[in-house]
Enzyme design. Structure first.
Site, mmCIF file in Angstrom:
data_model
loop_
_atom_site.group_PDB
_atom_site.id
_atom_site.type_symbol
_atom_site.label_atom_id
_atom_site.label_comp_id
_atom_site.label_asym_id
_atom_site.label_seq_id
_atom_site.Cartn_x
_atom_site.Cartn_y
_atom_site.Cartn_z
ATOM 1 N N LYS A 108 72.704 55.278 56.548
ATOM 2 C CA LYS A 108 71.180 55.555 56.616
ATOM 3 C C LYS A 108 70.670 54.434 55.372
ATOM 4 O O LYS A 108 71.338 54.269 54.473
ATOM 5 C CB LYS A 108 70.761 56.905 56.125
ATOM 6 C CG LYS A 108 69.380 56.991 57.089
ATOM 7 C CD LYS A 108 69.518 57.464 58.538
ATOM 8 C CE LYS A 108 68.608 57.921 59.418
ATOM 9 N NZ LYS A 108 68.760 58.219 60.696
ATOM 10 N N ASP A 148 64.317 53.834 62.673
ATOM 11 C CA ASP A 148 64.007 55.308 62.411
ATOM 12 C C ASP A 148 62.492 55.285 62.162
ATOM 13 O O ASP A 148 61.670 54.600 62.598
ATOM 14 C CB ASP A 148 64.805 55.619 61.181
ATOM 15 C CG ASP A 148 65.381 56.922 61.120
ATOM 16 O OD1 ASP A 148 64.294 57.883 60.733
ATOM 17 O OD2 ASP A 148 66.321 57.538 61.445
ATOM 18 N N ASN A 223 58.723 61.262 73.311
ATOM 19 C CA ASN A 223 59.649 60.650 73.933
ATOM 20 C C ASN A 223 60.614 61.690 74.413
ATOM 21 O O ASN A 223 61.137 61.579 75.619
ATOM 22 C CB ASN A 223 60.444 59.573 73.180
ATOM 23 C CG ASN A 223 61.418 58.777 73.587
ATOM 24 O OD1 ASN A 223 62.618 59.358 73.456
ATOM 25 N ND2 ASN A 223 61.511 57.864 74.353
HETATM 26 P P1 NAD Z 1 57.482 61.627 69.498
HETATM 27 O O1 NAD Z 1 56.654 60.976 68.120
HETATM 28 O O2 NAD Z 1 57.653 60.579 70.611
HETATM 29 O O3 NAD Z 1 56.940 62.920 69.826
HETATM 30 C C1 NAD Z 1 56.614 63.889 69.137
HETATM 31 C C2 NAD Z 1 56.128 65.051 69.859
HETATM 32 O O4 NAD Z 1 55.819 66.078 69.017
HETATM 33 C C3 NAD Z 1 54.519 64.697 69.977
HETATM 34 O O5 NAD Z 1 54.305 65.135 71.393
HETATM 35 C C4 NAD Z 1 53.714 65.320 69.024
HETATM 36 O O6 NAD Z 1 52.433 65.792 69.459
HETATM 37 C C5 NAD Z 1 54.550 66.795 68.905
HETATM 38 N N1 NAD Z 1 54.282 67.673 67.738
HETATM 39 C C6 NAD Z 1 54.104 67.033 66.364
HETATM 40 N N2 NAD Z 1 53.801 67.846 65.768
HETATM 41 C C7 NAD Z 1 53.953 69.238 66.365
HETATM 42 C C8 NAD Z 1 53.689 70.552 66.207
HETATM 43 N N3 NAD Z 1 53.380 71.009 64.748
HETATM 44 N N4 NAD Z 1 53.811 71.384 67.283
HETATM 45 C C9 NAD Z 1 54.068 70.991 68.473
HETATM 46 N N5 NAD Z 1 54.194 69.510 68.769
HETATM 47 C C10 NAD Z 1 54.274 68.661 67.703
HETATM 48 O O7 NAD Z 1 59.004 61.835 68.850
HETATM 49 P P2 NAD Z 1 60.200 61.993 69.464
HETATM 50 O O8 NAD Z 1 60.877 60.322 69.507
HETATM 51 O O9 NAD Z 1 60.090 62.524 70.867
HETATM 52 O O10 NAD Z 1 61.095 62.831 68.489
HETATM 53 C C11 NAD Z 1 61.008 64.212 68.599
HETATM 54 C C12 NAD Z 1 62.282 64.750 67.596
HETATM 55 O O11 NAD Z 1 63.372 64.416 68.103
HETATM 56 C C13 NAD Z 1 62.354 64.387 66.267
HETATM 57 O O12 NAD Z 1 62.741 65.424 65.520
HETATM 58 C C14 NAD Z 1 63.274 63.306 66.115
HETATM 59 O O13 NAD Z 1 63.940 63.134 64.940
HETATM 60 C C15 NAD Z 1 64.160 63.815 67.226
HETATM 61 N N6 NAD Z 1 65.009 62.611 67.769
HETATM 62 C C16 NAD Z 1 64.792 61.860 68.389
HETATM 63 C C17 NAD Z 1 65.456 60.787 69.004
HETATM 64 C C18 NAD Z 1 64.940 59.619 69.723
HETATM 65 O O14 NAD Z 1 65.683 58.822 70.330
HETATM 66 N N7 NAD Z 1 63.546 59.341 70.025
HETATM 67 C C19 NAD Z 1 66.708 60.860 68.869
HETATM 68 C C20 NAD Z 1 67.131 61.792 68.014
HETATM 69 C C21 NAD Z 1 66.404 62.666 67.438
#
Ligand code: NAD
Length: 429
Positions: A108, A148, A223
């Site tokens: 990282k 990230d 996402n």
């Molecule tokens: P994103 O930013 O696209 O979406 C996040 C979502 O969470 C949004 O809809 C936002 O409104 C919602 N949110 C934020 N605070 C909130 C709350 N208090 N209550 C309810 N909803 C809330 O992010 P993402 O890429 O979908 O990632 C989401 C999670 O998955 C994170 O923990 C990220 O680390 C993890 N993750 C993502 C990926 C990836 O490829 N995108 C891979 C592994 C892990």
């Protein structure tokens, strides 16, 4: 992951590791080796700012372990970035890559900065400066960075370009998260959400549940959540409720419709941050409930796909007795205290570093395609992703059954055992 009070992610990552090391009776040399990063780099990045001043930014790269293959992990830009956060995330990357059995180690990196207050030119200088400081110690066969928190495809391209100027060639396999037009992989956008549902599909089979007879509630509508909902509904499932953050009201809400949400309809009223327009949702007949209501629904499946630290000792008992499976899309959504309650209640958990490993698996596919300069069609990417995720899930669930372990413990045992074995096979310990 944010630092809250005395919470230190590195201490937590080490405590988790120590627990597994005890469980598998790991010898003390391997334990000492895996408790700490193999290498870490701290460096300064001088940047000539737009106003004529020069600012010195602090950069990091931590390579936790690369016994199983080149190290892999994202680069975060964050004003509160600390070396301990980077160390913890590097260690978790080692376990995640091993859990899904991809031939990569864990790393990282980060820069202490806030991109909101930096012009694109200044951000480009940080990216190029970061690479200049570490170019000799990263590369397609050494350590492969990725985007990230607060870094994007554009940042990756600036970094790649700088690396290629220094190296005198084209090395698209240096970095992942590139746009599809310049060495990225198709399917990366879908990969994490789809990957989660591939594992969920297998869990449903093992529980003798037909997807079309199940109902789910989802936290998040970004996402991961959107693509998880897309595939889950394609295999027959119904999503009763989703929750998201409301930027205007600075709170979260849950949107529910008794006959199930309509993904396309909700997507059409959602901004690029995954926030749903509450006025339009009301017009479409969605009930608006408090943010935490997603967790209290009378459903078979919960999918936390938003943030860490969401299922806690305080709210875990509000989870309905109907819930059989929790599929973790987010990183770290469940606290250790809540885990204990879920374990005693016999709720089946697909742990984050297996459930959401579709993202890193597809990044590995991107690296393979970039290194061979041969790019696959979407069908091939998703077919391989399904195969990897399914095998990873089955290895963990089989061990959990055989040794009567909680799924999270089983995933750790699988991952740490594989990394320890690679270190032994190489003659390191
Ligand atoms: P994103 O930013 O696209 O979406 C996040 C979502 O969470 C949004 O809809 C936002 O409104 C919602 N949110 C934020 N605070 C909130 C709350 N208090 N209550 C309810 N909803 C809330 O992010 P993402 O890429 O979908 O990632 C989401 C999670 O998955 C994170 O923990 C990220 O680390 C993890 N993750 C993502 C990926 C990836 O490829 N995108 C891979 C592994 C892990």
């Amino acid at each position: 992951m944010s630092a809250k009070g005395a919470y230190n992610p590195y201490e937590m990552a080490r405590a988790q590791f120590d627990r597994v090391a005890d469980l598998i009776q790991l010898d003390s040399a391997t334990r000492d080796l895996l408790r700490s990063p193999m290498r870490e780099y701290h460096f300064t990045i001088p940047v000539h700012m737009d106003d004529g001043s020069v600012r010195i930014f602090q950069g990091f790269r931590v390579q936790h372990n690369d016994a199983r293959g080149p190290a892999k992990g994202g680069i975060r830009f964050h004003p509160q970035e600390t070396i301990d956060t980077v160390r913890a995330l590097a260690m978790w990357m080692t376990w995640k890559c091993a859990a899904v059995d991809i031939p990569l180690g864990g790393a990282k990196g980060g820069v202490v900065c806030d991109p909101h207050n930096l012009s694109p030119r200044e951000q480009e200088q940080i990216c190029r400066g970061w690479v200049r400081q570490i170019a000799r110690d990263i590369g397609p066969v050494r350590d492969v960075p990725a985007p990230d928190v607060m870094t994007s495809a554009q940042h990756m391209l600036w970094m790649l370009d700088e690396f290629e100027w220094i190296s005198g060639g084209r090395y698209p396999g240096l970095i992942t998260g590139k746009p599809v037009s310049l060495g990225g992989s198709v399917g990366r956008t879908e990969a994490t959400g789809y990957g989660l549902v591939y594992t969920l599909r297998e869990a449903l089979k093992e529980h003798n549940l037909r997807p079309d007879a199940t109902v789910a509630s989802v936290q998040g509508f970004g996402n991961v959540a959107q693509y998880a909902i897309e595939l889950y509904t394609q295999i027959g499932g119904t999503v009763l409720a989703v929750s998201c953050w409301d930027q205007e009201d600075q709170t979260s809400y849950t949107y529910r419709r008794p006959d199930g949400i309509d993904l396309a309809e909700l997507r059409s009223i959602t901004d690029r941050f995954g926030g749903i327009d509450k006025g339009k949702a009301a017009e479409l007949g969605y009930e608006r409930l408090p943010g935490e209501a997603w967790l209290e629904q009378d459903v078979d499946i919960l999918m936390p796909c938003a943030l860490e630290n969401q299922i806690t000792a305080e709210n875990v008992n509000r989870i309905s007795s109907r819930v059989k499976i929790i599929a973790e899309g987010a990183n770290g959504p469940t606290t250790p205290e809540a885990d204990e309650v879920l374990h005693t209640r016999n709720v089946f958990v697909i742990p984050d570093f297996v459930g959401n490993a579709g993202g890193v698996t597809c990044s590995y596919f991107e690296q393979v395609q970039s290194n061979t300069n041969l790019y696959w069609e979407l069908d091939e990417v998703l077919g391989r992703l399904d195969h990897k995720m399914t095998s990873a899930y089955l290895a963990v669930s089989e061990l959990a059954r055989r040794q009567k372990l909680y799924m999270r413990d089983a995933a750790y045992v699988v991952a740490v055992t594989r990394v320890a074995q690679a270190c032994r096979d190489r003659g390191w310990v």
